[in-house]
Enzyme design. Structure first.
Site, PDB file in Angstrom:
ATOM      1  CB  ALA A 154      84.154  65.126  26.552  1.00 41.04           C
ATOM      2  CB  THR A 193      87.147  61.153  30.654  1.00 42.39           C
ATOM      3  OG1 THR A 193      85.960  60.516  31.098  1.00 42.39           O
ATOM      4  CG2 THR A 193      86.823  62.565  30.228  1.00 42.39           C
ATOM      5  NE  ARG A 209      82.259  73.400  26.629  1.00 43.31           N
ATOM      6  CZ  ARG A 209      82.619  72.831  25.497  1.00 43.31           C
ATOM      7  NH1 ARG A 209      82.959  71.560  25.482  1.00 43.31           N
ATOM      8  NH2 ARG A 209      82.631  73.515  24.385  1.00 43.31           N
ATOM      9  CD  GLN A 249      78.060  67.073  22.590  1.00 47.31           C
ATOM     10  OE1 GLN A 249      78.001  66.421  23.637  1.00 47.31           O
ATOM     11  NE2 GLN A 249      77.850  68.369  22.571  1.00 47.31           N
ATOM     12  CB  VAL A 263      86.866  64.952  17.155  1.00 47.35           C
ATOM     13  CG1 VAL A 263      85.799  66.036  17.034  1.00 47.35           C
ATOM     14  CG2 VAL A 263      87.862  65.315  18.253  1.00 47.35           C
ATOM     15  CG  HIS A 279      81.342  68.804  17.386  1.00 49.18           C
ATOM     16  ND1 HIS A 279      81.227  68.779  18.762  1.00 49.18           N
ATOM     17  CD2 HIS A 279      80.261  69.516  16.950  1.00 49.18           C
ATOM     18  CE1 HIS A 279      80.139  69.447  19.133  1.00 49.18           C
ATOM     19  NE2 HIS A 279      79.537  69.898  18.054  1.00 49.18           N
ATOM     20  CB  SER A 317      78.079  69.156  30.184  1.00 47.41           C
ATOM     21  OG  SER A 317      78.601  69.765  29.016  1.00 47.41           O
ATOM     22  CG  ASN A 356      77.174  63.865  32.258  1.00 45.18           C
ATOM     23  OD1 ASN A 356      78.117  63.447  31.578  1.00 45.18           O
ATOM     24  ND2 ASN A 356      77.088  65.123  32.653  1.00 45.18           N
TER      25      ASN A 356
END
Ligand code: ZN
Length: 266
Positions: A25, A29, A37, A102, A104, A120, A205, A229
């Site tokens: 993710a 962002t 999360r 991960q 989508v 995913h 993460s 990260n």
């Protein structure tokens, strides 16, 4: 050279011929897509149970709400950011063999990346899951379409579009809570990682299994690991290079630094 710098990352990638980027993710962002999360993430505003496969199947009201919200969201579609474009460059220049994500949102493909394994699923594809699928396993007839198909049905007045072939429930291919991964996807991701000469983790993460086990397995096989990260991850100690930062700026710097390194080594 510090193992914590974008320079060290550029050095590692300059030699890579079959690198694999593993993204979460954190790379999206900066395109305005909320992280589930993080403290100000989606979970603070939504009920996670609403995202379960079982409830989606059971509740027409929830499906109608999900379609309405998704339709509104894509009126102003998110765009790829510097991080997505930098990874597409790295693939085009022959340093990356592909991306395992991960996410989508489909933004890697929008940025021009060609080999993308979406662990995913995707919110950009819809598929028939059958009339009464059980135990987290879609049992559709094979109908699949762009999400634009569903939006056109909504515009035509259907609140909960059904499969045009069999009347089954239609869902995005996004893997919901309580839903199994799509068959073959994990194998596809594993095959990429098995051939990798570098694994670059970006904006994840590394807290979701089985996805997080892929970088761990690569490290065990002796493949160097790099992690970009904003927050610490459980695999930081295994990484040859760590950059504690948001992805976009770091990856843009790395992609920009590589042509000079290629010339120097030519
Ligand atoms: Zn169907």
């Amino acid at each position: 050279m510090s193992p914590m710098s974008a320079d060290a990352l550029a050095d590692l990638l300059a030699d890579a011929r079959a690198g694999v980027a593993f993204t979460g993710a954190g790379i999206s962002t900066e395109s305005g897509i909320p992280d589930f999360r993080s403290p100000d993430g989606l979970w603070t505003r939504e009920d996670p149970r609403d995202f379960s496969f079982r409830r989606y199947v059971a509740s027409p009201a929830l499906r109608e709400q999900a379609w309405r919200r998704r339709h509104a969201l894509w009126q102003d579609p998110p765009r790829p950011n510097l991080g997505h474009f930098a990874l597409a460059d790295l693939e085009a220049e022959g340093h990356l063999a592909g991306i395992v994500t991960q996410n989508v949102d489909g933004l890697h493909a929008d940025a021009g990346s060609r080999t993308v394994v979406e662990l995913h699923g995707s919110t950009r594809r819809v598929t028939c899951i059958g009339t009464a699928p059980r135990a987290g396993t879609p049992q559709g007839c094979g109908f699949t379409a762009s999400h634009a198909w569903a939006f056109a049905r909504l515009d035509a007045g259907e609140a909960d579009p059904r499969c045009p072939s069999c009347g089954g429930i239609v869902k995005t291919t996004t893997v919901s809570f309580g839903q199994n991964l799509w068959p073959g996807v994990l194998e596809e991701a594993s095959a990429l990682v098995e051939r990798a000469d570098v694994v670059l983790v970006i904006g994840s993460s590394l807290s979701v299994e089985p996805a997080a086990s892929l970088p761990r397995r690569a490290h065990r096989a002796g493949v160097p690991l790099a992690i970009v990260n904003a927050e610490p991850t459980p695999l930081d100690d295994l990484a040859e290079v760590r950059v504690r930062a948001r992805a976009g700026g770091v990856l843009a710097d790395v992609a920009a630094a590589l042509p000079a390194r290629r010339e120097a080594s030519a």
